[in-house]
Design a protein around this motif. Structure first.
Motif, PDB file in Angstrom:
ATOM      1  N   PHE A  53       0.829  -1.204   0.000  1.00 28.26           N
ATOM      2  CA  PHE A  53       0.000   0.000   0.000  1.00 28.26           C
ATOM      3  C   PHE A  53       0.860   1.249   0.000  1.00 28.26           C
ATOM      4  O   PHE A  53       0.529   2.254  -0.636  1.00 28.26           O
ATOM      5  CB  PHE A  53      -0.917  -0.005   1.227  1.00 28.26           C
ATOM      6  CG  PHE A  53      -2.199  -0.759   1.051  1.00 28.26           C
ATOM      7  CD1 PHE A  53      -2.321  -1.788   0.124  1.00 28.26           C
ATOM      8  CD2 PHE A  53      -3.308  -0.451   1.824  1.00 28.26           C
ATOM      9  CE1 PHE A  53      -3.502  -2.483  -0.039  1.00 28.26           C
ATOM     10  CE2 PHE A  53      -4.497  -1.136   1.672  1.00 28.26           C
ATOM     11  CZ  PHE A  53      -4.598  -2.155   0.745  1.00 28.26           C
ATOM     12  N   GLU A  54       1.967   1.203   0.732  1.00 27.85           N
ATOM     13  CA  GLU A  54       2.846   2.368   0.824  1.00 27.85           C
ATOM     14  C   GLU A  54       3.387   2.746  -0.556  1.00 27.85           C
ATOM     15  O   GLU A  54       3.417   3.932  -0.923  1.00 27.85           O
ATOM     16  CB  GLU A  54       3.995   2.079   1.784  1.00 27.85           C
ATOM     17  CG  GLU A  54       4.954   3.250   1.975  1.00 27.85           C
ATOM     18  CD  GLU A  54       6.082   2.943   2.940  1.00 27.85           C
ATOM     19  OE1 GLU A  54       6.949   3.820   3.139  1.00 27.85           O
ATOM     20  OE2 GLU A  54       6.108   1.829   3.504  1.00 27.85           O
ATOM     21  N   LYS A  55       3.801   1.755  -1.336  1.00 25.75           N
ATOM     22  CA  LYS A  55       4.342   2.045  -2.660  1.00 25.75           C
ATOM     23  C   LYS A  55       3.246   2.492  -3.626  1.00 25.75           C
ATOM     24  O   LYS A  55       3.485   3.330  -4.502  1.00 25.75           O
ATOM     25  CB  LYS A  55       5.075   0.822  -3.199  1.00 25.75           C
ATOM     26  CG  LYS A  55       6.368   0.527  -2.455  1.00 25.75           C
ATOM     27  CD  LYS A  55       7.091  -0.682  -3.010  1.00 25.75           C
ATOM     28  CE  LYS A  55       8.380  -0.948  -2.234  1.00 25.75           C
ATOM     29  NZ  LYS A  55       9.086  -2.159  -2.741  1.00 25.75           N
ATOM     30  N   ILE A  56       2.049   1.941  -3.484  1.00 34.43           N
ATOM     31  CA  ILE A  56       0.933   2.408  -4.319  1.00 34.43           C
ATOM     32  C   ILE A  56       0.625   3.863  -4.005  1.00 34.43           C
ATOM     33  O   ILE A  56       0.456   4.695  -4.904  1.00 34.43           O
ATOM     34  CB  ILE A  56      -0.310   1.519  -4.102  1.00 34.43           C
ATOM     35  CG1 ILE A  56      -0.037   0.091  -4.601  1.00 34.43           C
ATOM     36  CG2 ILE A  56      -1.520   2.113  -4.832  1.00 34.43           C
ATOM     37  CD1 ILE A  56      -1.112  -0.905  -4.228  1.00 34.43           C
ATOM     38  N   GLU A  57       0.571   4.182  -2.723  1.00 27.43           N
ATOM     39  CA  GLU A  57       0.328   5.568  -2.315  1.00 27.43           C
ATOM     40  C   GLU A  57       1.452   6.474  -2.810  1.00 27.43           C
ATOM     41  O   GLU A  57       1.223   7.649  -3.147  1.00 27.43           O
ATOM     42  CB  GLU A  57       0.207   5.639  -0.798  1.00 27.43           C
ATOM     43  CG  GLU A  57      -0.279   6.965  -0.255  1.00 27.43           C
ATOM     44  CD  GLU A  57      -1.718   7.278  -0.642  1.00 27.43           C
ATOM     45  OE1 GLU A  57      -1.954   8.404  -1.161  1.00 27.43           O
ATOM     46  OE2 GLU A  57      -2.598   6.422  -0.435  1.00 27.43           O
ATOM     47  N   ALA A  60       1.076   8.559  -6.002  1.00 29.64           N
ATOM     48  CA  ALA A  60       0.048   9.604  -6.060  1.00 29.64           C
ATOM     49  C   ALA A  60       0.567  10.903  -6.653  1.00 29.64           C
ATOM     50  O   ALA A  60      -0.130  11.568  -7.437  1.00 29.64           O
ATOM     51  CB  ALA A  60      -0.542   9.840  -4.674  1.00 29.64           C
ATOM     52  N   GLU A  64      -1.056  12.372  -9.894  1.00 28.58           N
ATOM     53  CA  GLU A  64      -1.842  13.601  -9.784  1.00 28.58           C
ATOM     54  C   GLU A  64      -1.546  14.554 -10.942  1.00 28.58           C
ATOM     55  O   GLU A  64      -2.463  15.180 -11.494  1.00 28.58           O
ATOM     56  CB  GLU A  64      -1.579  14.298  -8.448  1.00 28.58           C
ATOM     57  CG  GLU A  64      -2.413  15.553  -8.291  1.00 28.58           C
ATOM     58  CD  GLU A  64      -2.344  16.153  -6.905  1.00 28.58           C
ATOM     59  OE1 GLU A  64      -3.183  17.016  -6.590  1.00 28.58           O
ATOM     60  OE2 GLU A  64      -1.432  15.764  -6.129  1.00 28.58           O
ATOM     61  N   LYS A 108      -6.755  -0.598  -3.616  1.00 32.17           N
ATOM     62  CA  LYS A 108      -5.994   0.547  -3.112  1.00 32.17           C
ATOM     63  C   LYS A 108      -5.679   1.515  -4.246  1.00 32.17           C
ATOM     64  O   LYS A 108      -5.810   2.738  -4.091  1.00 32.17           O
ATOM     65  CB  LYS A 108      -4.702   0.065  -2.449  1.00 32.17           C
ATOM     66  CG  LYS A 108      -3.764   1.188  -1.989  1.00 32.17           C
ATOM     67  CD  LYS A 108      -4.433   2.097  -0.968  1.00 32.17           C
ATOM     68  CE  LYS A 108      -3.460   3.147  -0.466  1.00 32.17           C
ATOM     69  NZ  LYS A 108      -4.107   4.087   0.501  1.00 32.17           N
ATOM     70  N   VAL A 112      -6.833   5.467  -4.602  1.00 36.42           N
ATOM     71  CA  VAL A 112      -5.915   6.595  -4.835  1.00 36.42           C
ATOM     72  C   VAL A 112      -6.360   7.391  -6.057  1.00 36.42           C
ATOM     73  O   VAL A 112      -6.418   8.631  -6.023  1.00 36.42           O
ATOM     74  CB  VAL A 112      -4.471   6.080  -5.013  1.00 36.42           C
ATOM     75  CG1 VAL A 112      -3.554   7.192  -5.526  1.00 36.42           C
ATOM     76  CG2 VAL A 112      -3.937   5.521  -3.699  1.00 36.42           C
ATOM     77  N   CYS A 113      -6.697   6.687  -7.129  1.00 34.11           N
ATOM     78  CA  CYS A 113      -7.131   7.381  -8.350  1.00 34.11           C
ATOM     79  C   CYS A 113      -8.430   8.152  -8.126  1.00 34.11           C
ATOM     80  O   CYS A 113      -8.578   9.287  -8.612  1.00 34.11           O
ATOM     81  CB  CYS A 113      -7.313   6.370  -9.486  1.00 34.11           C
ATOM     82  SG  CYS A 113      -5.762   5.689 -10.110  1.00 34.11           S
ATOM     83  N   ARG A 115      -9.552   9.433  -5.300  1.00 30.67           N
ATOM     84  CA  ARG A 115      -9.262  10.619  -4.486  1.00 30.67           C
ATOM     85  C   ARG A 115      -8.694  11.744  -5.337  1.00 30.67           C
ATOM     86  O   ARG A 115      -9.112  12.909  -5.230  1.00 30.67           O
ATOM     87  CB  ARG A 115      -8.272  10.242  -3.380  1.00 30.67           C
ATOM     88  CG  ARG A 115      -7.972  11.387  -2.415  1.00 30.67           C
ATOM     89  CD  ARG A 115      -6.924  10.979  -1.391  1.00 30.67           C
ATOM     90  NE  ARG A 115      -5.588  10.955  -1.968  1.00 30.67           N
ATOM     91  CZ  ARG A 115      -4.739   9.941  -1.850  1.00 30.67           C
ATOM     92  NH1 ARG A 115      -5.091   8.837  -1.215  1.00 30.67           N
ATOM     93  NH2 ARG A 115      -3.533  10.027  -2.384  1.00 30.67           N
TER      94      ARG A 115
END
Length: 272
Positions: A53-57, A60, A64, A108, A112-113, A115
């Motif tokens: 999850f940390e790497k997916i986040e 961002a 963005e 996840k 992120v997408c 958001r």
């Protein structure tokens, strides 16, 4: 502003064909994969680790910039592989990786997408590539069947949770049967560690599975091409009112009929 396609599992097979198709149709294409390989159809490649999850986040910031400049975003959750073997023989890490790849990581990434799309008032469609085995489980493939079934439920639940979002337009699942990709090659590689630790009780089943996955093994009737699946993905991306499910190959239509209309006792005789 252009339409943006984010495609996971983009280095080969269905993902690669989806990147090519979106590119031909004028999309800006971002290819996400564990090991980027220089995809000629992609405008940008990113490294994606669905087990973190940390790497997916961590994606961002770069995402963005792309999303803020887009008129619409299509997220294709396509990454996947088959962890086959008798359930009694699978390790905890094998289970964990199957569910990270097909359920935890994709949801996840979708979150992120969404958001980012909400922040920039950009519409988003999420399309996940599932499998006929998500609705019609088979012997010796239980972890993969379970993960794909959970993928369906998780993406449906994501829609139910977020359907009031001003950005989320749709969540669709594409369910193919057999597809002519390197899926069998990767499944065979994932199977070998299972065989090394397997109990003797299923020895003959493992021999049959190895033969079915081996290079040069018989191709199943009505096997689809990766492009066949990519075209369904593109349909879900472009149609005015996307469907929750898109079926590919006769096997999937048959499985959908059997599991919808027949008693479970009959289903087990037919599918087992």
């Amino acid at each position: 502003m252009t339409k943006l396609a984010l495609v996971t599992g983009a280095s080969a097979g269905i993902g690669r064909e989806a990147c090519a198709l979106f590119a031909r149709e004028g999309y800006r294409v971002i290819a996400l994969s564990r090991q980027p390989s220089g995809i000629e159809f992609a405008d940008l490649e990113m490294t994606l680790d669905l087990e973190s999850f940390e790497k997916i986040e961590g994606l961002a910031g770069e995402l963005e910039t792309e999303i803020a400049a887009a008129e619409r975003v299509i997220l294709v959750n396509n990454s996947g592989y088959g962890q086959f073997g008798a359930l009694r023989d699978l390790s905890e890490s094998m289970w964990q990786k199957q569910f990270c790849t097909h359920v935890f990581g994709p949801i996840k990434l979708a979150a992120v997408c969404l958001r980012l799309c909400e922040q920039h008032e950009v519409p988003l469609r999420v399309i996940a590539v599932s499998s006929v085995l998500s609705i019609a489980p088979q012997k010796m493939k239980g972890a993969y069947c379970a993960a794909k079934s959970a993928m369906n439920a998780a993406h449906d639940s994501f829609w139910f949770d977020e359907q009031d979002s001003k950005s989320l337009e749709s969540v669709s699942l594409v369910l193919p049967g057999p597809v002519a990709t390197r899926f069998r090659e990767h499944a065979l590689a994932a199977l070998q560690p299972v065989i090394d630790r397997a109990s003797a009780v299923h020895r003959e089943k493992y021999k049959a599975m190895e033969a079915a996955l081996a290079p040069g093994a018989r191709i199943k009737p009505f096997t689809a091409s990766a492009l066949d699946v990519a075209e369904k993905i593109y349909q879900a991306a472009e149609v005015g009112r996307p469907k929750p499910r898109y079926l590919v190959t006769p096997q999937t239509y048959i499985a959908a009929f059997v599991t919808r209309f027949m008693p479970h006792s009959v289903q087990r005789r037919i599918l087992g």
